[in-house]
Design a protein around this motif. Structure first.
Motif, PDB file in Angstrom:
ATOM      1  N   ILE A   1       0.839  -1.204   0.000  1.00 16.93           N
ATOM      2  CA  ILE A   1       0.000   0.000   0.000  1.00 16.93           C
ATOM      3  C   ILE A   1       0.870   1.249   0.000  1.00 16.93           C
ATOM      4  N   ALA A   2       1.914   1.238   0.810  1.00 15.55           N
ATOM      5  CA  ALA A   2       2.825   2.385   0.871  1.00 15.55           C
ATOM      6  C   ALA A   2       3.494   2.629  -0.479  1.00 15.55           C
ATOM      7  N   ARG A   3       3.905   1.557  -1.133  1.00 20.20           N
ATOM      8  CA  ARG A   3       4.555   1.704  -2.444  1.00 20.20           C
ATOM      9  C   ARG A   3       3.579   2.229  -3.488  1.00 20.20           C
ATOM     10  N   MET A   4       2.326   1.786  -3.442  1.00 23.27           N
ATOM     11  CA  MET A   4       1.336   2.297  -4.393  1.00 23.27           C
ATOM     12  C   MET A   4       1.072   3.780  -4.147  1.00 23.27           C
ATOM     13  N   ARG A   5       1.028   4.178  -2.886  1.00 22.38           N
ATOM     14  CA  ARG A   5       0.846   5.603  -2.559  1.00 22.38           C
ATOM     15  C   ARG A   5       2.003   6.429  -3.082  1.00 22.38           C
ATOM     16  N   GLN A   6       3.214   5.947  -2.821  1.00 22.63           N
ATOM     17  CA  GLN A   6       4.406   6.724  -3.118  1.00 22.63           C
ATOM     18  C   GLN A   6       4.814   6.685  -4.590  1.00 22.63           C
ATOM     19  N   ASN A   7       4.682   5.516  -5.216  1.00 21.33           N
ATOM     20  CA  ASN A   7       5.164   5.353  -6.593  1.00 21.33           C
ATOM     21  C   ASN A   7       4.084   5.480  -7.656  1.00 21.33           C
ATOM     22  N   ALA A   8       2.824   5.314  -7.255  1.00 22.96           N
ATOM     23  CA  ALA A   8       1.719   5.442  -8.215  1.00 22.96           C
ATOM     24  C   ALA A   8       0.925   6.711  -7.916  1.00 22.96           C
ATOM     25  N   GLY A   9       0.282   6.751  -6.747  1.00 25.19           N
ATOM     26  CA  GLY A   9      -0.378   7.987  -6.318  1.00 25.19           C
ATOM     27  C   GLY A   9      -1.824   8.144  -6.719  1.00 25.19           C
ATOM     28  N   GLY A  10      -2.360   7.181  -7.492  1.00 22.91           N
ATOM     29  CA  GLY A  10      -3.765   7.253  -7.880  1.00 22.91           C
ATOM     30  C   GLY A  10      -4.651   6.675  -6.790  1.00 22.91           C
ATOM     31  N   LEU A  11      -5.805   6.194  -7.185  1.00 18.85           N
ATOM     32  CA  LEU A  11      -6.763   5.631  -6.238  1.00 18.85           C
ATOM     33  C   LEU A  11      -6.499   4.135  -6.079  1.00 18.85           C
ATOM     34  N   ILE A  12      -6.248   3.710  -4.846  1.00 20.93           N
ATOM     35  CA  ILE A  12      -6.004   2.287  -4.593  1.00 20.93           C
ATOM     36  C   ILE A  12      -7.352   1.573  -4.495  1.00 20.93           C
ATOM     37  N   CYS A  13      -7.597   0.684  -5.448  1.00 19.68           N
ATOM     38  CA  CYS A  13      -8.892  -0.006  -5.543  1.00 19.68           C
ATOM     39  C   CYS A  13      -8.699  -1.514  -5.513  1.00 19.68           C
ATOM     40  N   LEU A  14      -9.797  -2.208  -5.315  1.00 18.18           N
ATOM     41  CA  LEU A  14      -9.785  -3.668  -5.286  1.00 18.18           C
ATOM     42  C   LEU A  14     -10.681  -4.195  -6.395  1.00 18.18           C
ATOM     43  N   ALA A  15     -10.075  -4.858  -7.375  1.00 19.87           N
ATOM     44  CA  ALA A  15     -10.826  -5.424  -8.499  1.00 19.87           C
ATOM     45  C   ALA A  15     -11.177  -6.874  -8.192  1.00 19.87           C
ATOM     46  N   ILE A  16     -12.445  -7.239  -8.395  1.00 17.51           N
ATOM     47  CA  ILE A  16     -12.860  -8.602  -8.074  1.00 17.51           C
ATOM     48  C   ILE A  16     -13.603  -9.257  -9.239  1.00 17.51           C
ATOM     49  N   ASP A  17     -13.457 -10.554  -9.288  1.00 20.21           N
ATOM     50  CA  ASP A  17     -14.079 -11.388 -10.313  1.00 20.21           C
ATOM     51  C   ASP A  17     -15.607 -11.263 -10.293  1.00 20.21           C
ATOM     52  N   SER A  18     -16.223 -11.352 -11.454  1.00 18.72           N
ATOM     53  CA  SER A  18     -17.669 -11.186 -11.594  1.00 18.72           C
ATOM     54  C   SER A  18     -18.474 -12.195 -10.778  1.00 18.72           C
ATOM     55  N   SER A  19     -18.082 -13.470 -10.815  1.00 18.66           N
ATOM     56  CA  SER A  19     -18.846 -14.490 -10.080  1.00 18.66           C
ATOM     57  C   SER A  19     -18.735 -14.268  -8.574  1.00 18.66           C
ATOM     58  N   PHE A  20     -17.584 -13.819  -8.118  1.00 16.38           N
ATOM     59  CA  PHE A  20     -17.380 -13.497  -6.706  1.00 16.38           C
ATOM     60  C   PHE A  20     -18.288 -12.332  -6.318  1.00 16.38           C
ATOM     61  N   ALA A  21     -18.324 -11.308  -7.170  1.00 16.14           N
ATOM     62  CA  ALA A  21     -19.178 -10.139  -6.919  1.00 16.14           C
ATOM     63  C   ALA A  21     -20.653 -10.540  -6.831  1.00 16.14           C
ATOM     64  N   LYS A  22     -21.054 -11.439  -7.711  1.00 13.16           N
ATOM     65  CA  LYS A  22     -22.458 -11.890  -7.712  1.00 13.16           C
ATOM     66  C   LYS A  22     -22.791 -12.658  -6.442  1.00 13.16           C
ATOM     67  N   SER A  23     -21.848 -13.447  -5.952  1.00 15.19           N
ATOM     68  CA  SER A  23     -22.098 -14.214  -4.727  1.00 15.19           C
ATOM     69  C   SER A  23     -22.251 -13.282  -3.520  1.00 15.19           C
ATOM     70  N   LEU A  24     -21.664 -12.091  -3.615  1.00 13.84           N
ATOM     71  CA  LEU A  24     -21.770 -11.106  -2.532  1.00 13.84           C
ATOM     72  C   LEU A  24     -22.919 -10.126  -2.772  1.00 13.84           C
ATOM     73  N   ASN A  25     -23.624 -10.334  -3.883  1.00 11.17           N
ATOM     74  CA  ASN A  25     -24.738  -9.457  -4.282  1.00 11.17           C
ATOM     75  C   ASN A  25     -24.288  -8.010  -4.450  1.00 11.17           C
ATOM     76  N   LEU A  26     -23.095  -7.829  -4.985  1.00  7.68           N
ATOM     77  CA  LEU A  26     -22.576  -6.483  -5.238  1.00  7.68           C
ATOM     78  C   LEU A  26     -23.068  -5.991  -6.593  1.00  7.68           C
ATOM     79  N   GLN A  27     -23.334  -4.711  -6.681  1.00  4.59           N
ATOM     80  CA  GLN A  27     -23.798  -4.096  -7.915  1.00  4.59           C
ATOM     81  C   GLN A  27     -22.951  -2.872  -8.230  1.00  4.59           C
TER      82      GLN A  27
END
Length: 224
Positions: free
Chosen positions: A42-68
């Motif tokens: 996380i520290a390296r992403m803050r320091q070397n990238a600087g954008g928004l740190i997000c979490l990308a998840i697989d579609s079937s996983f998202a559906k099992s969590l009822n995420l939209q």
């Protein structure tokens, strides 16, 4: 470096730089498999990238969590009046729909924004993938709104959408890892814009980080 190098890097819990294309965001993201995330990542992403740190998840996983998708949540909300709905971004300037869903913190975090807190939230989301009751554990263990935005990969991945969300999850699948990735856009503090491909490639070379061109990844997926 080749795609094989990138897959090996992900398997080791190390970073990969991922460029989408000049026809999309024209941005390079730092990518790491979520199951290996530590506060140092996380520290390296803050320091070397600087954008928004997000979490990308697989579609079937998202559906099992009822995420939209957030744009769908807002469009269906009775608390969002007609004027406010005009603000909802159904399509981004580069032509794709946004993949943002809700943002979360793990229940054991404090503010949720520290390197320790975000690493915990991200790692626990990756651990959740192996749960026998993903939805029950998700609602019991995480709170929203939080400091880690969730991005939902499209069903079909690169066949449906060619964004960093889908590309990073696809690479995690190629590496036979949990299909959950932490990603962060690389910014340029000199130009106040996104880091150019050339500068990102230079950074990759200097730091021995594999650089993946989205076009090559897309061609590989079509052949595969």
């Amino acid at each position: 470096m080749s795609l094989d190098d990138a897959i090996t890097s992900l398997k080791r819990g190390e970073f990969v730089l991922l460029y989408d294309s000049g026809g999309r965001e024209n941005e390079v993201d730092m990518v790491v498999a979520a199951q290996f995330v530590t506060p140092e990542h996380i520290a390296r992403m803050r320091q070397n990238a600087g954008g928004l740190i997000c979490l990308a998840i697989d579609s079937s996983f998202a559906k099992s969590l009822n995420l939209q998708y957030m744009h769908n949540i807002l469009s269906k909300s009775s608390d969002f009046d007609a004027d406010s709905r005009q603000m909802i971004m159904g399509t981004a300037p580069y032509g794709d729909h946004p993949t943002f869903s809700i943002s979360i913190n793990h229940k054991k975090t404090f503010t949720g924004i520290t390197d320790l807190d975000r690493a915990l939230t991200i790692k626990e989301m990756a651990n959740l993938y192996g749960s026998d009751d993903q939805k029950k554990e998700f609602t019991a263990s995480f709170k929203t709104p939080g400091h880690v935005p969730l991005l939902l990969a499209s069903s079909g991945l690169l066949a449906s959408r060619q964004g960093h969300t889908e590309m990073s999850v696809y690479m995690a699948e190629l590496a036979k890892l949990v299909p959950v990735t932490a990603i962060c856009e690389m910014m340029d503090s000199q130009t106040y814009s996104a880091l150019t491909v050339e500068k990102a490639q230079k950074f990759a070379k200097e730091n021995a980080i594999p650089f993946v061109d989205g076009k090559e990844l897309l061609e590989f997926s079509k052949v595969r």
